[in-house]
Motif scaffolding. Structure first.
Motif, mmCIF file in Angstrom:
data_model
loop_
_atom_site.group_PDB
_atom_site.id
_atom_site.type_symbol
_atom_site.label_atom_id
_atom_site.label_comp_id
_atom_site.label_asym_id
_atom_site.label_seq_id
_atom_site.Cartn_x
_atom_site.Cartn_y
_atom_site.Cartn_z
ATOM 1 N N THR A 1 -57.685 22.828 -54.118
ATOM 2 C CA THR A 1 -58.574 21.847 -53.509
ATOM 3 C C THR A 1 -59.002 22.150 -52.058
ATOM 4 N N PRO A 2 -60.070 22.701 -51.775
ATOM 5 C CA PRO A 2 -60.425 22.905 -50.288
ATOM 6 C C PRO A 2 -60.163 21.867 -49.410
ATOM 7 N N GLU B 1 -72.692 36.438 -39.714
ATOM 8 C CA GLU B 1 -72.178 35.630 -40.909
ATOM 9 C C GLU B 1 -71.118 36.202 -41.507
ATOM 10 N N ASN B 2 -69.850 35.705 -41.256
ATOM 11 C CA ASN B 2 -68.563 36.207 -41.636
ATOM 12 C C ASN B 2 -67.719 35.224 -42.598
ATOM 13 N N ARG B 3 -67.367 35.529 -43.650
ATOM 14 C CA ARG B 3 -66.580 34.666 -44.589
ATOM 15 C C ARG B 3 -65.291 33.900 -43.815
ATOM 16 N N PRO B 4 -65.516 32.687 -43.752
ATOM 17 C CA PRO B 4 -64.447 31.804 -43.296
ATOM 18 C C PRO B 4 -63.283 31.916 -44.251
ATOM 19 N N MET B 5 -61.792 31.759 -43.684
ATOM 20 C CA MET B 5 -60.818 31.355 -44.649
ATOM 21 C C MET B 5 -61.001 29.848 -44.978
ATOM 22 N N THR B 6 -60.609 29.511 -46.168
ATOM 23 C CA THR B 6 -60.856 27.869 -46.494
ATOM 24 C C THR B 6 -59.162 27.398 -46.647
ATOM 25 N N VAL C 1 -60.513 22.693 -45.404
ATOM 26 C CA VAL C 1 -61.198 22.876 -44.018
ATOM 27 C C VAL C 1 -61.316 24.216 -44.094
ATOM 28 N N ASP C 2 -62.612 24.931 -43.582
ATOM 29 C CA ASP C 2 -62.900 25.995 -43.353
ATOM 30 C C ASP C 2 -62.592 26.524 -41.982
ATOM 31 N N LEU C 3 -61.864 27.728 -41.751
ATOM 32 C CA LEU C 3 -61.302 28.164 -40.529
ATOM 33 C C LEU C 3 -62.421 29.646 -40.193
ATOM 34 N N PRO C 4 -63.086 29.657 -39.065
ATOM 35 C CA PRO C 4 -63.864 30.905 -38.893
ATOM 36 C C PRO C 4 -63.097 31.997 -38.320
ATOM 37 N N VAL C 5 -63.475 33.083 -38.807
ATOM 38 C CA VAL C 5 -62.605 34.082 -38.136
ATOM 39 C C VAL C 5 -63.121 34.649 -36.608
ATOM 40 N N HIS C 6 -62.019 35.074 -35.729
ATOM 41 C CA HIS C 6 -62.435 35.184 -34.446
ATOM 42 C C HIS C 6 -61.608 36.213 -33.913
ATOM 43 N N ALA D 1 -48.918 24.322 -52.989
ATOM 44 C CA ALA D 1 -48.956 25.523 -51.771
ATOM 45 C C ALA D 1 -50.003 25.128 -50.930
ATOM 46 N N ILE D 2 -49.833 25.072 -49.706
ATOM 47 C CA ILE D 2 -50.750 25.048 -48.724
ATOM 48 C C ILE D 2 -51.247 26.385 -48.251
ATOM 49 N N THR D 3 -52.392 26.693 -48.591
ATOM 50 C CA THR D 3 -52.904 28.193 -48.369
ATOM 51 C C THR D 3 -54.157 28.498 -48.387
ATOM 52 N N TYR D 4 -54.858 29.755 -48.337
ATOM 53 C CA TYR D 4 -56.053 30.102 -48.147
ATOM 54 C C TYR D 4 -56.626 30.330 -49.723
#
Length: 314
Positions: free
Chosen positions: A161-162, A265-270, A164-169, A147-150
């Motif tokens: 397996t991480p 400082e907001n937790r990103p999604m990986t 890339v991190d995606l910041p929230v916007h 699965a390609i997921t968060y």
């Protein structure tokens, strides 16, 4: 034996979805082809597999339910033969069931799958898209291989397996006052109408951002479909929060949306790929994992503005 594995695959799709229409959408095969395959299978086995309900889909007969279990077992054994042949010949081939989070799938899944099959012509990808809980369930039930997921509530028996991190916007319409801001805070957003992505675990993630700051969001609407949210935002119904960054800034009705950086400082999604720990990794799965690592990074994500590219634009 005068029936084929392909007929069994069509039968399985119809049996699991309860509909010729949904089976057609799931495996990308025409409805008449599926109906014909099922009729031929029933004729060959001299057994009625389905009860047809006018305009209400299909339901399995008692014999059909038994056949569904046996058919899935046969198809799995056949796929194991391909995997064994691949291991023996050191050739990457066979079919891989790849799940993808529904918010990522329209952007990531097509290009990733096509590029993998171009690199390995004897391999095929069967794509699946769903929300996080269903993807994890699919891994546990061996309905999908990867699965390609968060990184949202990954259980201990799943290997993640991480990549890339995606910041929230924040996302607003182009005429929204915040569209001209370079950044916005959660406190500035809290009283404005929020159009929330209402998917399992995703909704909790976004509301937790406010709770961490001692704030409560003003949730005006809830939708599980990202395209509806983008169109609502583009038309001025409110703002939304997201981690995905589509390359297109246009909603389906042609109106524009604007992405605004969220301060603090907001937790990103990986984004990463998840597999069942106890599952023996085949050569096919290992090749896909290596391909995904080389294809999704901070510098490039299929269908999206990658984080590194987004930073360059600021």
């Amino acid at each position: 034996m005068r029936f084929t594995l392909r007929q069994l695959e069509y039968f399985i799709a119809a049996g699991e979805t309860g509909s010729i229409t949904h089976a057609s959408e799931r495996i990308n095969i025409s409805q008449p082809s599926i109906s014909t395959a099922i009729s031929q299978l029933e004729q060959e086995l001299d057994t009625q597999l389905f009860i047809r309900h006018h305009a209400q889909g299909l339901s399995l007969t008692p014999a059909g339910r038994i056949m569904l279990m046996e058919a899935k077992r046969l198809v799995e054994q056949a796929e194991s033969l391909y995997a064994a042949a691949s291991e023996a010949s050191e050739e990457v081939r066979g079919q891989l069931n790849v799940g993808c989070l529904t918010t990522l799938a329209p952007m990531v899944l097509p290009e990733l799958s096509i590029s993998f099959m171009s690199a390995f012509p004897r391999a095929s990808i069967r794509p699946h898209a769903d929300h996080q809980e269903m993807l994890l369930n699919g891994l546990h039930r061996a309905m999908i291989d990867v699965a390609i997921t968060y990184d949202l509530q990954i259980p201990a028996d799943i290997e993640f397996t991480p990549l890339v991190d995606l910041p929230v916007h924040a996302i607003v319409g182009e005429s929204h006052p915040l569209a001209r801001h370079s950044a916005v805070t959660l406190s500035e957003l809290a009283e404005l109408p929020l159009i929330l992505l209402d998917l399992p675990l995703s909704a909790e993630y976004f509301t937790a951002l406010f709770m961490k700051e001692g704030l409560s969001p003003n949730i005006a609407f809830r939708f599980s479909q990202p395209d509806i949210i983008r169109t609502m935002v583009a038309n001025g119904y409110g703002y939304s929060l997201a981690n995905v960054t589509p390359r297109s800034d246009t909603a389906l009705d042609g109106r524009k949306v604007v992405r605004v950086r969220l301060s603090g400082e907001n937790r990103p999604m990986t984004i990463g790929f998840a597999t069942l720990k106890q599952l023996k990794k085949s050569r096919l799965l290992a090749a896909f994992a290596t391909h995904a690592k080389s294809f999704i990074s901070d510098a490039y994500i299929p269908g999206m503005v990658a984080p590194a590219m987004g930073q360059k634009k600021r």
